[in-house]
Scaffold this active site. Sequence first.
Site, PDB file in Angstrom:
ATOM      1  N   GLY A   1       0.938  -1.103   0.034  1.00  0.00           N
ATOM      2  CA  GLY A   1       0.180   0.569   0.035  1.00  0.00           C
ATOM      3  C   GLY A   1       0.666   1.197  -0.199  1.00  0.00           C
TER       4      GLY A   1
ATOM      5  N   ARG B   1      -1.645  -1.197  -9.559  1.00  0.00           N
ATOM      6  CA  ARG B   1      -0.303  -2.596 -10.063  1.00  0.00           C
ATOM      7  C   ARG B   1      -0.974  -3.542 -10.343  1.00  0.00           C
ATOM      8  NH1 ARG B   1       2.553   1.096  -6.887  1.00  0.00           N
ATOM      9  NH2 ARG B   1       1.378   2.615  -5.833  1.00  0.00           N
TER      10      ARG B   1
ATOM     11  N   ASP C   1       3.931  -5.093  -7.532  1.00  0.00           N
ATOM     12  CA  ASP C   1       3.315  -4.103  -7.209  1.00  0.00           C
ATOM     13  C   ASP C   1       4.262  -2.721  -7.694  1.00  0.00           C
ATOM     14  OD1 ASP C   1       5.782  -4.767  -5.367  1.00  0.00           O
ATOM     15  OD2 ASP C   1       5.667  -2.245  -4.271  1.00  0.00           O
TER      16      ASP C   1
ATOM     17  N   ARG D   1       3.557  13.133  -8.936  1.00  0.00           N
ATOM     18  CA  ARG D   1       3.526  12.527  -9.648  1.00  0.00           C
ATOM     19  C   ARG D   1       2.052  12.207  -9.989  1.00  0.00           C
ATOM     20  NH1 ARG D   1       6.099   6.173  -8.338  1.00  0.00           N
ATOM     21  NH2 ARG D   1       3.804   6.595  -7.030  1.00  0.00           N
TER      22      ARG D   1
ATOM     23  N   GLY E   1       7.382   7.988   6.515  1.00  0.00           N
ATOM     24  CA  GLY E   1       6.711   8.376   5.062  1.00  0.00           C
ATOM     25  C   GLY E   1       6.736   9.194   4.019  1.00  0.00           C
TER      26      GLY E   1
HETATM   27  P1  AMP Z   1       8.851   0.926  -3.458  1.00  0.00           P
HETATM   28  O1  AMP Z   1      10.158   0.238  -2.549  1.00  0.00           O
HETATM   29  O2  AMP Z   1       9.142   2.983  -3.246  1.00  0.00           O
HETATM   30  O3  AMP Z   1       7.838   0.409  -4.266  1.00  0.00           O
HETATM   31  O4  AMP Z   1       8.195   0.678  -1.855  1.00  0.00           O
HETATM   32  C1  AMP Z   1       7.558  -0.741  -1.643  1.00  0.00           C
HETATM   33  C2  AMP Z   1       6.817  -0.076  -0.832  1.00  0.00           C
HETATM   34  O5  AMP Z   1       7.263   0.333   0.604  1.00  0.00           O
HETATM   35  C3  AMP Z   1       5.841   0.243  -0.984  1.00  0.00           C
HETATM   36  O6  AMP Z   1       4.272   0.090   0.233  1.00  0.00           O
HETATM   37  C4  AMP Z   1       6.400   2.115  -0.084  1.00  0.00           C
HETATM   38  O7  AMP Z   1       5.295   2.843   0.164  1.00  0.00           O
HETATM   39  C5  AMP Z   1       6.968   1.365   0.484  1.00  0.00           C
HETATM   40  N1  AMP Z   1       7.522   2.482   1.769  1.00  0.00           N
HETATM   41  C6  AMP Z   1       8.776   2.606   0.735  1.00  0.00           C
HETATM   42  N2  AMP Z   1       9.218   3.830   1.496  1.00  0.00           N
HETATM   43  C7  AMP Z   1       8.500   3.672   3.041  1.00  0.00           C
HETATM   44  C8  AMP Z   1       8.897   5.066   3.536  1.00  0.00           C
HETATM   45  N3  AMP Z   1       9.840   6.286   3.704  1.00  0.00           N
HETATM   46  N4  AMP Z   1       7.565   4.958   4.417  1.00  0.00           N
HETATM   47  C9  AMP Z   1       7.136   4.529   4.368  1.00  0.00           C
HETATM   48  N5  AMP Z   1       6.869   3.559   3.313  1.00  0.00           N
HETATM   49  C10 AMP Z   1       7.753   3.303   2.786  1.00  0.00           C
HETATM   50 MG    MG Z   2       6.400   0.786  -5.415  1.00  0.00          MG
END
Ligand code: AMP
Ligand code: MG
Length: 474
Positions: free
Chosen positions: A86, A179, A244, A172, A122
């Site tokens: 998510g 997805r 994802d 973005r 976040g």
């Molecule tokens: P990504 O590697 O950007 O595709 O992220 C994979 C998952 O990790 C997704 O659910 C993102 O929302 C979550 N995520 C990545 N970075 C953070 C962060 N700094 N804080 C919270 N969730 C994160």
């Molecule tokens: Mg991602």
Amino acid sequence: MSLHIPFDNSYARLPDAFHARVAPQPVKAPRLVAFNEDLARILRITPGEAQEMAQVFAGNALPEGAEPLAQLYAGHQFGHYNPQLGDGRAILLGEVVGADGVRRDIQLKGSGCTPFSRGGDGRAWLGPVLREYVVSEAMAALGIPTTRALAAVETGEEVIRETALPGAVLTRVAASHLRVGSFQVFAARGDVASLKRLTDYAIARHYPQVEGPMGLLQAVCDAQARLVAQWMGVGFIHGVMNTDNCAISGETIDYGPCAFMDGYHPDTVFSSIDHAGRYAYSNQPGIAVWNMAQFATALIQQMADRQAAVEEATAIVHAMPDMIQARWLELFRRKIGLGTARAGDGDGALISALLDLMAAQGADFTNTFRALGTAAARERFSDPAAYDSWEADWRARVAGEPDPLALIRATNPAFIPRNHRIEAMIEAALGGDYAPFHRLVSVLAHPFDDQPEHADLRRPPAPDEVVQATFCGT
Ligand code: AMP
Ligand code: MG
């Protein structure tokens, strides 16, 4: 003039199971770093004063009509299923229908915690925000389906990673953020009603001409096949092709550890977390198929006649490697200046022979293709004799082609966002100098133009400039 975003939201109308309503978390001192006026025009967004836009694109002020939410999804990460991911650091503000009639999401990334943050903060730091801005806009200019960047702001707050770094938020824009993982989450939970609802929504939004789950599967396989062939054509390595990060729209999404190759080698990997090379350059077509197999598995859960659906889905997914190969051949033919197809596998062999030569000598992928047919091509090779022999074969094949050199220049960019330039741009921005960022954005908006005054941006890295690893934007 006051900022106006003509929201027309549809995802927010879906049931509660699809999302969590959550507002962005305000930041201390937002400052607008970039705003994409060309994209704003397409989206029919009226820009406002810099200060007002900083507030909105940092999440401090909600624009009228926004219905902020975090989307639910799951996904296979490096082959392992994670039942709940998510939007952990992104918030969908809403959608707009552009001047081109296309509906697009407006999303803030790095805008604070959501119910899906799973212990993360976040947030995003400035480096990955600028990286995504530059690379996604470069992809768009290269003619490759992609999410885009509308704005970047600095938050005036620190983000703690290995050290304290300046925080930032990216706005973005995507055809949607649906997805493969958006479907997987409902399929895995056995929530067939939501799975059906999502399937209908995706068809209506992206592929209104198709019918039913298998029609959707076919359309997404087509889109992914086209996309991965295009990545191969520019030497792009996505780096984290988890389900994802695989968009139903067929857009490139999630510019984490992605990179463009300099010297060609099929095994190239940049991502610091991709130890086994699962997402290496030449593995990408196979992974695209693997991702579509996961998509098929999820879609099937809603079919009444499971056995028939399995057979149909299997046939669709099994046809994908040939489809990718056909797209690849079509594109690489044009890359070497062939506007016509010739029966047999002679063209494929000619292209592969060039790639083998480039791999053996580490020739620069972008510059070699761009220079084909000119004296500059042979200078890319440390042992030019081998290249001369290939060129003789190539000349024999292009004889009679209408205008191979024009086709070569129209198909092969002069400029790509080279890794070492991106790293240097981020370094400069950390020191308060945004000139390299703006220069990259403006040069990469016209990647097929020579722009001789920017010839330095075409240079591959010197040995001490080579970037060995790239990192996720977290
Ligand atoms: P990504 O590697 O950007 O595709 O992220 C994979 C998952 O990790 C997704 O659910 C993102 O929302 C979550 N995520 C990545 N970075 C953070 C962060 N700094 N804080 C919270 N969730 C994160
Ligand atoms: Mg991602």
